[in-house]
Design a protein around this motif. Structure first.
Motif, PDB file in Angstrom:
ATOM      1  N   ILE A 160       9.713   4.819  -6.824  1.00  0.00           N
ATOM      2  CA  ILE A 160      10.094   3.758  -5.885  1.00  0.00           C
ATOM      3  C   ILE A 160      10.379   2.438  -6.591  1.00  0.00           C
ATOM      4  O   ILE A 160      11.068   1.571  -6.061  1.00  0.00           O
ATOM      5  N   PHE A 161       9.864   2.255  -7.805  1.00  0.00           N
ATOM      6  CA  PHE A 161      10.039   0.999  -8.514  1.00  0.00           C
ATOM      7  C   PHE A 161      11.418   0.879  -9.174  1.00  0.00           C
ATOM      8  O   PHE A 161      11.765  -0.188  -9.685  1.00  0.00           O
ATOM      9  N   GLU A 162      12.200   1.955  -9.194  1.00  0.00           N
ATOM     10  CA  GLU A 162      13.577   1.864  -9.694  1.00  0.00           C
ATOM     11  C   GLU A 162      14.425   1.134  -8.653  1.00  0.00           C
ATOM     12  O   GLU A 162      14.273   1.351  -7.448  1.00  0.00           O
ATOM     13  N   ILE A 163      15.321   0.286  -9.117  1.00  0.00           N
ATOM     14  CA  ILE A 163      16.036  -0.638  -8.240  1.00  0.00           C
ATOM     15  C   ILE A 163      16.811   0.081  -7.123  1.00  0.00           C
ATOM     16  O   ILE A 163      16.812  -0.358  -5.972  1.00  0.00           O
ATOM     17  N   LEU A 164      17.455   1.204  -7.457  1.00  0.00           N
ATOM     18  CA  LEU A 164      18.210   1.938  -6.447  1.00  0.00           C
ATOM     19  C   LEU A 164      17.279   2.503  -5.380  1.00  0.00           C
ATOM     20  O   LEU A 164      17.580   2.443  -4.175  1.00  0.00           O
ATOM     21  N   ASN A 165      16.140   3.034  -5.801  1.00  0.00           N
ATOM     22  CA  ASN A 165      15.180   3.591  -4.859  1.00  0.00           C
ATOM     23  C   ASN A 165      14.489   2.504  -4.037  1.00  0.00           C
ATOM     24  O   ASN A 165      14.181   2.705  -2.860  1.00  0.00           O
ATOM     25  N   PHE A 225       0.830  -1.206   0.000  1.00  0.00           N
ATOM     26  CA  PHE A 225       0.000   0.000   0.000  1.00  0.00           C
ATOM     27  C   PHE A 225       0.868   1.261   0.000  1.00  0.00           C
ATOM     28  O   PHE A 225       0.614   2.211  -0.756  1.00  0.00           O
ATOM     29  N   LEU A 226       1.914   1.281   0.826  1.00  0.00           N
ATOM     30  CA  LEU A 226       2.796   2.449   0.886  1.00  0.00           C
ATOM     31  C   LEU A 226       3.510   2.665  -0.441  1.00  0.00           C
ATOM     32  O   LEU A 226       3.674   3.813  -0.885  1.00  0.00           O
ATOM     33  N   SER A 227       3.945   1.582  -1.072  1.00  0.00           N
ATOM     34  CA  SER A 227       4.644   1.690  -2.356  1.00  0.00           C
ATOM     35  C   SER A 227       3.739   2.286  -3.427  1.00  0.00           C
ATOM     36  O   SER A 227       4.156   3.159  -4.196  1.00  0.00           O
ATOM     37  N   ILE A 228       2.500   1.799  -3.472  1.00  0.00           N
ATOM     38  CA  ILE A 228       1.543   2.328  -4.450  1.00  0.00           C
ATOM     39  C   ILE A 228       1.253   3.802  -4.171  1.00  0.00           C
ATOM     40  O   ILE A 228       1.156   4.621  -5.084  1.00  0.00           O
ATOM     41  N   THR A 229       1.130   4.148  -2.885  1.00  0.00           N
ATOM     42  CA  THR A 229       0.866   5.537  -2.510  1.00  0.00           C
ATOM     43  C   THR A 229       2.018   6.443  -2.928  1.00  0.00           C
ATOM     44  O   THR A 229       1.801   7.523  -3.506  1.00  0.00           O
ATOM     45  N   LEU A 230       3.261   6.018  -2.655  1.00  0.00           N
ATOM     46  CA  LEU A 230       4.428   6.820  -3.035  1.00  0.00           C
ATOM     47  C   LEU A 230       4.519   6.963  -4.554  1.00  0.00           C
ATOM     48  O   LEU A 230       4.840   8.043  -5.067  1.00  0.00           O
TER      49      LEU A 230
END
Length: 208
Positions: free
Chosen positions: A145-150, A133-138
Motif C-alpha cells: 500500500i505504501f507504493e505511490i500507485l497503490n 490503522f487500516l494501512s498498517i494492517t494491509l
C-alpha cells in the motif's frame, strides 16, 4: 501489479463504506444542505468533502509509515480531534440555531458549498487514525500500500465509497416522513450529539 491496484481500490471502497455508514458530521451535513438549499449544493458540498478526504487518506498512509517509530503520533491526532469536536459540539448545540435564524432574516451571501465541504472534511480528522490503522494492517498482510500507485488506488476507493454513502444518505431523506421531519428540524442537535459521542470515544482512547 494490476491485481494489487484493483484489490486496494476495492479495500478502500469497503473501508470508506463502513467508516461513513453510521450517521456522522459529513453525511448528515450533506442531508442538511440538500434539504435547506438544493440537491445541486449538496453535490457541490460532497465534491469539496471528497477532495479533502482523498488528501487525508494520503496523509494517513504517510503517517502509517512513521507510526512504528513514533507511536505518539496517534495520540497527538486524538488530542487534536478532541479539541476540534468539542468546539463543534458546543457550536451545533448552542450557536447553529441562532445563526440559522439570522440567515433567514438576512439576504447575505452564503458560503460556497464546495468550500464548506472542504472545511468540514479538513477538521474531521477522526478518520485519519482509522485509515492509518487500516494501512498498517494491509501492509502487515504484504499488500504494498505504501507504493505511490497503490496509495492512489486505495485513496480513490475511499473517495468512491464515501461518495456513495453521501448519496445514499441524501436519497434516504428525499421523501419526507414524520421521523425524517423530526430529525431535520433538530438536525443541528443530531450533528452535535454525533460530535459529542466522538469526543467521549476520543477521551476514552486517550485515557485507556
Amino acid at each position: 501489479m494490476g491485481v494489487e491496484v484493483i484489490t486496494l481500490l476495492f479495500f478502500g471502497f469497503v473501508a470508506a463504506t463502513l467508516g461513513v455508514s453510521l450517521p456522522g458530521l459529513l453525511n448528515m451535513t450533506a442531508v442538511k444542505i440538500s434539504k435547506e438549499r438544493s440537491k445541486r449544493d449538496a453535490i457541490s458540498y460532497t465534491f469539496g468533502a471528497l477532495t479533502v478526504i482523498f488528501i487525508q487518506t494520503f496523509v494517513a498512509i504517510f503517517f502509517a509509515k512513521l507510526i512504528d517509530s513514533s507511536p505518539g503520533i496517534t495520540e497527538i491526532l486524538h488530542e487534536i480531534g478532541l479539541a476540534i469536536f468539542s468546539i463543534l459540539t458546543i457550536y451545533f448545540f448552542f450557536f447553529a440555531k441562532k445563526k440559522e435564524k439570522k440567515k433567514k432574516n438576512n439576504s447575505g451571501k452564503e458560503t460556497s458549498p464546495f468550500i464548506y465541504g472542504c472545511l468540514l472534511a479538513a477538521i474531521n480528522v477522526f478518520l485519519i487514525p482509522y485509515y492509518v490503522f487500516l494501512s498498517i494492517t494491509l501492509a502487515s498482510y504484504d499488500y504494498p500500500i505504501f507504493e505511490i500507485l497503490n496509495t492512489t488506488s486505495f485513496s480513490l476507493g475511499v473517495v468512491l465509497g464515501s461518495g456513495m454513502m453521501f448519496y445514499i444518505y441524501v436519497a434516504l431523506f428525499k421523501k419526507p416522513s414524520r421521523e425524517d421531519a423530526f430529525i431535520l428540524r433538530n438536525i443541528n442537535y443530531v450533528i452535535g450529539s454525533i460530535t459529542g459521542i466522538i469526543c467521549l470515544i476520543t477521551i476514552y482512547k486517550l485515557l485507556s
